[in-house]
Scaffold this motif. Structure first.
Motif, PDB file in Angstrom:
ATOM      1  N   VAL A 218       0.852  -1.188   0.000  1.00 32.53           N
ATOM      2  CA  VAL A 218       0.000   0.000   0.000  1.00 32.53           C
ATOM      3  C   VAL A 218       0.882   1.231   0.000  1.00 32.53           C
ATOM      4  N   ARG A 219       0.336   2.319  -0.478  1.00 31.19           N
ATOM      5  CA  ARG A 219       1.107   3.550  -0.558  1.00 31.19           C
ATOM      6  C   ARG A 219       0.220   4.738  -0.250  1.00 31.19           C
ATOM      7  N   PRO A 220       0.861   5.807   0.216  1.00 35.42           N
ATOM      8  CA  PRO A 220       0.098   7.060   0.363  1.00 35.42           C
ATOM      9  C   PRO A 220      -0.354   7.518  -1.020  1.00 35.42           C
ATOM     10  N   LEU A 221      -1.425   8.238  -1.058  1.00 32.83           N
ATOM     11  CA  LEU A 221      -1.931   8.773  -2.318  1.00 32.83           C
ATOM     12  C   LEU A 221      -1.542  10.238  -2.449  1.00 32.83           C
ATOM     13  N   SER A 222      -1.567  10.727  -3.675  1.00 30.50           N
ATOM     14  CA  SER A 222      -1.353  12.156  -3.877  1.00 30.50           C
ATOM     15  C   SER A 222      -2.530  12.899  -3.250  1.00 30.50           C
ATOM     16  N   ALA A 223      -2.400  14.181  -3.066  1.00 29.46           N
ATOM     17  CA  ALA A 223      -3.487  14.974  -2.474  1.00 29.46           C
ATOM     18  C   ALA A 223      -4.769  14.828  -3.293  1.00 29.46           C
TER      19      ALA A 223
ATOM     20  N   CYS B 258      -7.610   1.243  -3.824  1.00 29.92           N
ATOM     21  CA  CYS B 258      -7.063   2.535  -4.261  1.00 29.92           C
ATOM     22  C   CYS B 258      -5.577   2.667  -3.937  1.00 29.92           C
ATOM     23  N   ARG B 259      -5.188   2.119  -2.803  1.00 25.77           N
ATOM     24  CA  ARG B 259      -3.800   2.264  -2.361  1.00 25.77           C
ATOM     25  C   ARG B 259      -2.869   1.185  -2.914  1.00 25.77           C
ATOM     26  N   THR B 260      -3.407   0.181  -3.587  1.00 29.47           N
ATOM     27  CA  THR B 260      -2.561  -0.897  -4.109  1.00 29.47           C
ATOM     28  C   THR B 260      -2.599  -1.028  -5.621  1.00 29.47           C
ATOM     29  N   ARG B 261      -3.468  -0.322  -6.297  1.00 27.91           N
ATOM     30  CA  ARG B 261      -3.660  -0.609  -7.719  1.00 27.91           C
ATOM     31  C   ARG B 261      -2.443  -0.328  -8.596  1.00 27.91           C
TER      32      ARG B 261
ATOM     33  N   GLU C 271       0.715  -0.916  -7.633  1.00 24.61           N
ATOM     34  CA  GLU C 271       1.629  -2.033  -7.358  1.00 24.61           C
ATOM     35  C   GLU C 271       1.024  -3.383  -7.739  1.00 24.61           C
ATOM     36  N   HIS C 272      -0.294  -3.473  -7.712  1.00 18.93           N
ATOM     37  CA  HIS C 272      -0.980  -4.743  -7.983  1.00 18.93           C
ATOM     38  C   HIS C 272      -2.105  -4.511  -8.995  1.00 18.93           C
ATOM     39  N   PRO C 273      -1.757  -4.164 -10.237  1.00 15.53           N
ATOM     40  CA  PRO C 273      -2.796  -3.846 -11.221  1.00 15.53           C
ATOM     41  C   PRO C 273      -3.686  -5.034 -11.586  1.00 15.53           C
ATOM     42  N   GLU C 274      -3.244  -6.236 -11.259  1.00 13.34           N
ATOM     43  CA  GLU C 274      -4.019  -7.432 -11.587  1.00 13.34           C
ATOM     44  C   GLU C 274      -5.164  -7.683 -10.611  1.00 13.34           C
ATOM     45  N   VAL C 275      -5.143  -7.037  -9.458  1.00 10.47           N
ATOM     46  CA  VAL C 275      -6.145  -7.278  -8.422  1.00 10.47           C
ATOM     47  C   VAL C 275      -7.307  -6.301  -8.583  1.00 10.47           C
ATOM     48  N   THR C 276      -8.509  -6.831  -8.521  1.00  7.12           N
ATOM     49  CA  THR C 276      -9.700  -5.985  -8.644  1.00  7.12           C
ATOM     50  C   THR C 276     -10.270  -5.668  -7.261  1.00  7.12           C
ATOM     51  N   GLU C 277     -11.057  -4.634  -7.205  1.00  3.48           N
ATOM     52  CA  GLU C 277     -11.721  -4.282  -5.946  1.00  3.48           C
ATOM     53  C   GLU C 277     -12.636  -5.422  -5.498  1.00  3.48           C
ATOM     54  N   ARG C 278     -13.272  -6.048  -6.431  1.00  5.33           N
ATOM     55  CA  ARG C 278     -14.170  -7.169  -6.110  1.00  5.33           C
ATOM     56  C   ARG C 278     -13.403  -8.322  -5.454  1.00  5.33           C
ATOM     57  N   GLU C 279     -12.208  -8.610  -5.961  1.00  7.52           N
ATOM     58  CA  GLU C 279     -11.386  -9.664  -5.364  1.00  7.52           C
ATOM     59  C   GLU C 279     -10.959  -9.289  -3.945  1.00  7.52           C
ATOM     60  N   LEU C 280     -10.626  -8.028  -3.751  1.00  2.00           N
ATOM     61  CA  LEU C 280     -10.249  -7.586  -2.409  1.00  2.00           C
ATOM     62  C   LEU C 280     -11.443  -7.675  -1.467  1.00  2.00           C
TER      63      LEU C 280
END
Length: 153
Positions: free
Chosen positions: A22-27, A108-111, A113-122
């Motif tokens: 996970v990462r911080p997001l821009s403002a 939102c914080r992982t997409r 780094e992990h573009p293969e993972v969907t929100e539905r899967e999470l």
């Protein structure tokens, strides 16, 4: 903070045997996340929105014969519904800790780094049992207030 700094910041959040960076997001992204959390929190209130959420308090005001106060509250609730006002920070924060809210924030914080993972899967792996633990692991990872890797949620 540059985009490179944002990617370097953050940490690992384990969920259901998988590690997510996970990462911080821009403002701009943070504002977008908060708006989406607010929009979804309002939808989660269900039919009646603010009125349904505050029904016990409205009933109490009526029982206490505080009709004038109740009328003011109803007028404000009507205004909030009419202008599609997003809920306040407390409601958004409450929603943010639900499985749906945690899954959205994790997505939102992982997409990047992990573009293969969907929100539905999470959402499938964030449950009532682990949502709060995952929420705090995300907070710790992006604020630097805790360990960079936590026990599996």
């Amino acid at each position: 903070m540059s985009d490179t700094d944002l990617v370097a910041a953050g940490g690992i959040v384990p969920v259901a045997g998988q590690d997510f960076r996970v990462r911080p997001l821009s403002a701009r992204e943070e504002v977008g996340l908060l708006r989406e959390l607010g929009r979804r929190a309002k939808l989660a209130m269900g039919p009646g929105g603010y009125f349904a959420r505050l029904q016990p308090r409205l009933a109490w005001l009526a029982e206490q014969k505080l009709g004038d106060v109740r009328a003011l509250v109803v007028a404000e609730l009507t205004r909030l519904e009419a202008v599609s006002e997003l809920p306040g920070d407390d409601v958004i924060d409450e929603y943010r800790r639900t499985p749906d809210g945690v899954a959205l924030e994790l997505f939102c914080r992982t997409r990047r780094e992990h573009p293969e993972v969907t929100e539905r899967e999470l959402r499938a792996v964030v449950t009532d049992a682990n949502a709060l633990m995952v929420h705090f692991a995300i907070v710790d990872a992006v604020t630097g207030d805790g360990p960079k890797a936590t026990r599996s949620a």
